[in-house]
Write a protein that holds these residues in place. Structure first.
Motif, mmCIF file in Angstrom:
data_model
loop_
_atom_site.group_PDB
_atom_site.id
_atom_site.type_symbol
_atom_site.label_atom_id
_atom_site.label_comp_id
_atom_site.label_asym_id
_atom_site.label_seq_id
_atom_site.Cartn_x
_atom_site.Cartn_y
_atom_site.Cartn_z
ATOM 1 N N MET A 1 -9.284 0.155 2.563
ATOM 2 C CA MET A 1 -8.952 1.580 2.683
ATOM 3 C C MET A 1 -10.204 2.360 3.066
ATOM 4 S SD MET A 1 -7.458 4.134 -0.244
ATOM 5 C CE MET A 1 -7.468 5.904 0.043
ATOM 6 N N LYS A 2 -10.127 3.109 4.157
ATOM 7 C CA LYS A 2 -11.287 3.845 4.656
ATOM 8 C C LYS A 2 -11.250 5.316 4.268
ATOM 9 C CE LYS A 2 -11.600 0.789 8.690
ATOM 10 N NZ LYS A 2 -11.569 0.702 10.174
ATOM 11 N N SER A 3 -10.067 5.855 4.013
ATOM 12 C CA SER A 3 -9.919 7.284 3.758
ATOM 13 C C SER A 3 -10.311 7.640 2.324
ATOM 14 C CB SER A 3 -8.476 7.711 4.017
ATOM 15 O OG SER A 3 -8.069 7.370 5.325
ATOM 16 N N LYS A 4 -10.719 8.890 2.136
ATOM 17 C CA LYS A 4 -11.110 9.373 0.823
ATOM 18 C C LYS A 4 -9.883 9.494 -0.073
ATOM 19 C CE LYS A 4 -14.369 12.827 -0.964
ATOM 20 N NZ LYS A 4 -15.464 11.876 -1.193
ATOM 21 N N SER A 7 -6.857 12.243 -0.090
ATOM 22 C CA SER A 7 -6.897 13.039 1.136
ATOM 23 C C SER A 7 -5.567 12.836 1.854
ATOM 24 C CB SER A 7 -8.050 12.591 2.032
ATOM 25 O OG SER A 7 -7.835 11.253 2.467
ATOM 26 N N TYR A 8 -5.289 13.699 2.831
ATOM 27 C CA TYR A 8 -4.069 13.520 3.625
ATOM 28 C C TYR A 8 -4.071 12.163 4.317
ATOM 29 C CZ TYR A 8 -3.297 18.572 3.165
ATOM 30 O OH TYR A 8 -3.092 19.840 2.686
ATOM 31 N N ASP A 9 -5.220 11.794 4.853
ATOM 32 C CA ASP A 9 -5.298 10.529 5.585
ATOM 33 C C ASP A 9 -5.003 9.341 4.678
ATOM 34 O OD1 ASP A 9 -5.863 11.802 7.949
ATOM 35 O OD2 ASP A 9 -8.029 11.456 7.858
ATOM 36 N N LEU A 14 -1.246 5.107 3.115
ATOM 37 C CA LEU A 14 -0.404 4.469 2.102
ATOM 38 C C LEU A 14 1.034 4.326 2.616
ATOM 39 C CD1 LEU A 14 0.181 3.420 -0.761
ATOM 40 C CD2 LEU A 14 0.440 5.819 -1.480
ATOM 41 N N LEU A 15 1.579 5.375 3.209
ATOM 42 C CA LEU A 15 2.944 5.301 3.732
ATOM 43 C C LEU A 15 3.061 4.246 4.829
ATOM 44 C CD1 LEU A 15 4.117 9.035 3.949
ATOM 45 C CD2 LEU A 15 4.338 7.405 2.057
ATOM 46 N N PHE A 229 -5.921 17.121 -0.050
ATOM 47 C CA PHE A 229 -6.675 18.007 0.827
ATOM 48 C C PHE A 229 -7.467 17.155 1.812
ATOM 49 C CE2 PHE A 229 -5.926 21.024 -2.549
ATOM 50 C CZ PHE A 229 -6.002 22.272 -1.956
ATOM 51 N N ASP A 230 -7.876 17.765 2.910
ATOM 52 C CA ASP A 230 -8.888 17.142 3.747
ATOM 53 C C ASP A 230 -10.226 17.226 3.019
ATOM 54 O OD1 ASP A 230 -7.359 16.417 6.027
ATOM 55 O OD2 ASP A 230 -7.363 18.500 6.712
#
Length: 259
Positions: A1-4, A7-9, A14-15, A229-230
């Motif tokens: 997993m690269k996203s924080k 966060s939205y990303d 995940l989806l 949040f971003d």
């Protein structure tokens, strides 16, 4: 997993992991009414407690990847924004009522049911709104779902309530309450009775379990748009706000202040 985390990303990642591992993603309404529920299914639900702008961004991002979910809106002035609710509905998502009527009228059942009927009418300006979901009101002594000990939501054209019409021994419930997945130590009312006991250490761990087939075939996720949040200043302060509230909620849960 690269996203924080949160966060939205990270949420969209995940989806996409659910989709790539064979899960169909559906609304609460469609799960309850579909006679041919897929073998592997994610019931995707969002309790809109705050920040309508976050809600709209999440709804748009889900639409972009072809996902439909359920958005339960409170009717307090800071959340009930007609332009937002209309667009979420127009994107193809289920729009329904996030009720908290006992709390809003301070425990008066007769006033509460009239308030519920009015709130439902407000949401039905945009959609059929045939399912409902209780707002936990963690700082309130009133448990909003207890209104149904006196009244029957089916008298209002409701086909299902998330507190009563989902079998959580069959559907594994996951909530983002308190900046964590199934953080039961700070969940005052956002929890269910279930046979499942599956700890989740974070979004990366959740995705890993999906990829290694370590999760049940039927899952519900409750992802509050105000959690996500971003990365940036708003992300940081929102995390601090949630963690601060956790201190109070942990005391409420530990000492069973609201039984």
């Amino acid at each position: 997993m690269k996203s924080k985390e949160f966060s939205y990303d990270s949420f969209i990642e995940l989806l996409q992991t659910f989709l790539s591992n064979g899960y169909a993603i559906t609304t609460v309404h469609d799960y309850l009414t579909n006679e041919n529920v897929p073998d592997k299914v994610l019931i995707l639900r969002h309790d809109v407690d705050r920040y309508p702008s976050n809600t709209l961004k999440m709804a748009r991002m889900e639409h972009e990847i072809g996902v439909k979910s359920t958005y339960y809106f409170r009717i307090i002035s800071s959340v009930y924004k007609e332009d937002v609710i209309q667009e979420v509905h127009d994107l193809g998502h289920e729009v329904a009522y996030h009720y908290e009527d006992l709390t809003l009228v301070k425990g008066n059942y007769d006033k509460a049911i009239k308030h519920f009927e009015n709130g439902l009418k407000m949401i039905r300006k945009f959609a059929k709104a045939e399912t409902i979901c209780m707002h936990g009101s963690p700082m309130s002594k009133w448990d909003n779902k207890k209104i149904w000990e006196k009244y029957d939501y089916k008298d209002f054209g409701i086909i299902g309530a998330t507190s009563f019409d989902i079998d959580y021994d069959e559907v594994f419930y996951i909530s983002d309450n308190g900046w964590g997945w199934n953080n039961t130590s700070v969940s005052v009312r956002d929890k269910v009775k279930t046979k499942f006991d599956i700890p989740i250490e974070g979004t990366a761990h959740l995705m890993e379990m999906l990829q290694t087939n370590k999760l049940p075939n039927k899952i519900m996720i409750n992802a509050h748009p105000d959690t996500f949040f971003d990365p940036g200043v708003k992300y940081f302060f929102n995390k601090i706000l949630i963690k601060s509230k956790n201190v109070v909620k942990r005391i409420i849960v530990k000492y069973k202040i609201f039984k």
